[in-house]
Design a protein around this motif. Structure first.
Motif, PDB file in Angstrom:
ATOM      1  N   GLN A   1       0.803  -1.218   0.000  1.00  0.00           N
ATOM      2  CA  GLN A   1       0.000   0.000   0.000  1.00  0.00           C
ATOM      3  C   GLN A   1       0.836   1.268   0.000  1.00  0.00           C
ATOM      4  N   ARG A   2       2.143   1.143   0.196  1.00  0.00           N
ATOM      5  CA  ARG A   2       3.017   2.316   0.275  1.00  0.00           C
ATOM      6  C   ARG A   2       3.629   2.620  -1.080  1.00  0.00           C
ATOM      7  N   PRO A   3       4.006   3.883  -1.288  1.00  0.00           N
ATOM      8  CA  PRO A   3       4.692   4.227  -2.537  1.00  0.00           C
ATOM      9  C   PRO A   3       5.972   3.410  -2.675  1.00  0.00           C
ATOM     10  N   GLU A   4       6.262   2.986  -3.889  1.00  0.00           N
ATOM     11  CA  GLU A   4       7.469   2.217  -4.204  1.00  0.00           C
ATOM     12  C   GLU A   4       7.497   0.860  -3.488  1.00  0.00           C
TER      13      GLU A   4
ATOM     14  N   LEU B   1      -2.143   1.076  -9.992  1.00  0.00           N
ATOM     15  CA  LEU B   1      -2.654   1.979  -8.952  1.00  0.00           C
ATOM     16  C   LEU B   1      -1.663   3.095  -8.655  1.00  0.00           C
ATOM     17  N   VAL B   2      -0.383   2.775  -8.609  1.00  0.00           N
ATOM     18  CA  VAL B   2       0.639   3.796  -8.376  1.00  0.00           C
ATOM     19  C   VAL B   2       0.627   4.820  -9.510  1.00  0.00           C
ATOM     20  N   ALA B   3       0.525   4.345 -10.744  1.00  0.00           N
ATOM     21  CA  ALA B   3       0.491   5.255 -11.884  1.00  0.00           C
ATOM     22  C   ALA B   3      -0.741   6.156 -11.836  1.00  0.00           C
ATOM     23  N   ILE B   4      -1.884   5.613 -11.430  1.00  0.00           N
ATOM     24  CA  ILE B   4      -3.114   6.410 -11.323  1.00  0.00           C
ATOM     25  C   ILE B   4      -2.947   7.479 -10.241  1.00  0.00           C
ATOM     26  N   ARG B   5      -2.367   7.102  -9.078  1.00  0.00           N
ATOM     27  CA  ARG B   5      -2.150   8.083  -8.004  1.00  0.00           C
ATOM     28  C   ARG B   5      -1.216   9.196  -8.450  1.00  0.00           C
ATOM     29  N   GLU B   6      -0.136   8.828  -9.137  1.00  0.00           N
ATOM     30  CA  GLU B   6       0.813   9.846  -9.609  1.00  0.00           C
ATOM     31  C   GLU B   6       0.161  10.769 -10.632  1.00  0.00           C
ATOM     32  N   HIS B   7      -0.657  10.203 -11.524  1.00  0.00           N
ATOM     33  CA  HIS B   7      -1.340  11.024 -12.523  1.00  0.00           C
ATOM     34  C   HIS B   7      -2.327  11.977 -11.855  1.00  0.00           C
ATOM     35  N   ALA B   8      -3.037  11.495 -10.844  1.00  0.00           N
ATOM     36  CA  ALA B   8      -3.994  12.347 -10.134  1.00  0.00           C
ATOM     37  C   ALA B   8      -3.275  13.482  -9.411  1.00  0.00           C
ATOM     38  N   ALA B   9      -2.109  13.186  -8.849  1.00  0.00           N
ATOM     39  CA  ALA B   9      -1.352  14.227  -8.145  1.00  0.00           C
ATOM     40  C   ALA B   9      -0.861  15.297  -9.117  1.00  0.00           C
ATOM     41  N   LYS B  10      -0.489  14.879 -10.321  1.00  0.00           N
ATOM     42  CA  LYS B  10      -0.009  15.836 -11.322  1.00  0.00           C
ATOM     43  C   LYS B  10      -1.162  16.593 -11.977  1.00  0.00           C
ATOM     44  N   ALA B  11      -2.343  15.994 -12.006  1.00  0.00           N
ATOM     45  CA  ALA B  11      -3.481  16.599 -12.697  1.00  0.00           C
ATOM     46  C   ALA B  11      -4.001  17.845 -11.986  1.00  0.00           C
ATOM     47  N   THR B  12      -3.896  17.870 -10.666  1.00  0.00           N
ATOM     48  CA  THR B  12      -4.360  19.051  -9.948  1.00  0.00           C
ATOM     49  C   THR B  12      -3.267  20.116 -10.003  1.00  0.00           C
TER      50      THR B  12
END
Length: 177
Positions: A17-20, A93-104
């Protein structure tokens, strides 16, 4: 599916559940020889891997290797499979989280009126612009501070386009835009 102990399941599930997929910190109450034994068994089975820790990102350390370096523990693809998680799912899931963080988009910094920074921006927005000597006289900063604010704060942090042109009799004149 492989038979896991409760401790192994907790370590692998938390790491997934953690990054990396970093497996640290270990569960509360697991430290010392017990932690070393549990981690060693999991590494032997290929569920955990010891990798260099990125100290700039404040990754937790498993052990120090000297010279300010250390290692951290990462859950491997085999470890994810051991708890019934497909590695592809975790990576997606990691890629989706990173994309969401960059999208805002980041919130633009607000400029407080009456500050030296606001005064500097006003000076640079005029057609006349400002020299370092004029900025120093207006703000009571040292010349290296004025240059640092122009390059670090105005250009890099605020993203303003600052131009410098040589003007006879004045020297380098800085302007915004």
């Amino acid at each position: 599916m492989t038979k896991l102990t409760e401790t192994q399941t907790i370590i692998l599930s938390a790491g997934a559940q953690r990054p990396e997929n970093i497996a640290l910190p270990l569960p509360k109450g697991l430290h010392g020889a017990a932690a070393k034994m549990a981690v060693t068994k999991m590494m032997e089975r290929g569920w955990l891997q010891e990798v260099d820790a990125n100290l700039r990102r404040n990754e937790p350390l498993w052990r120090e290797t000297g010279d300010g370096h250390g290692t951290t523990l990462v859950v491997t693809d085999a470890g994810l499979l051991a708890i019934g998680i497909e590695p592809v799912v975790v990576k997606t899931l990691v890629a989706i989280r990173e994309h969401a963080a960059k999208a805002t988009p980041p919130k633009p910094p607000t400029l407080r009126p009456g500050t030296k920074q606001a005064m500097l921006i006003e000076m640079l927005q005029t057609d006349k612009g400002a020299t370092i000597a004029e900025i120093v006289a207006a703000t009571d900063w040292m010349s290296h501070t004025a240059r640092g604010v122009i390059s670090g704060v105005l250009k890099k942090k605020l993203g303003l386009a600052i131009t410098a042109t040589k003007v006879d009799g004045r020297g380098s004149v800085y302007r915004i835009g």
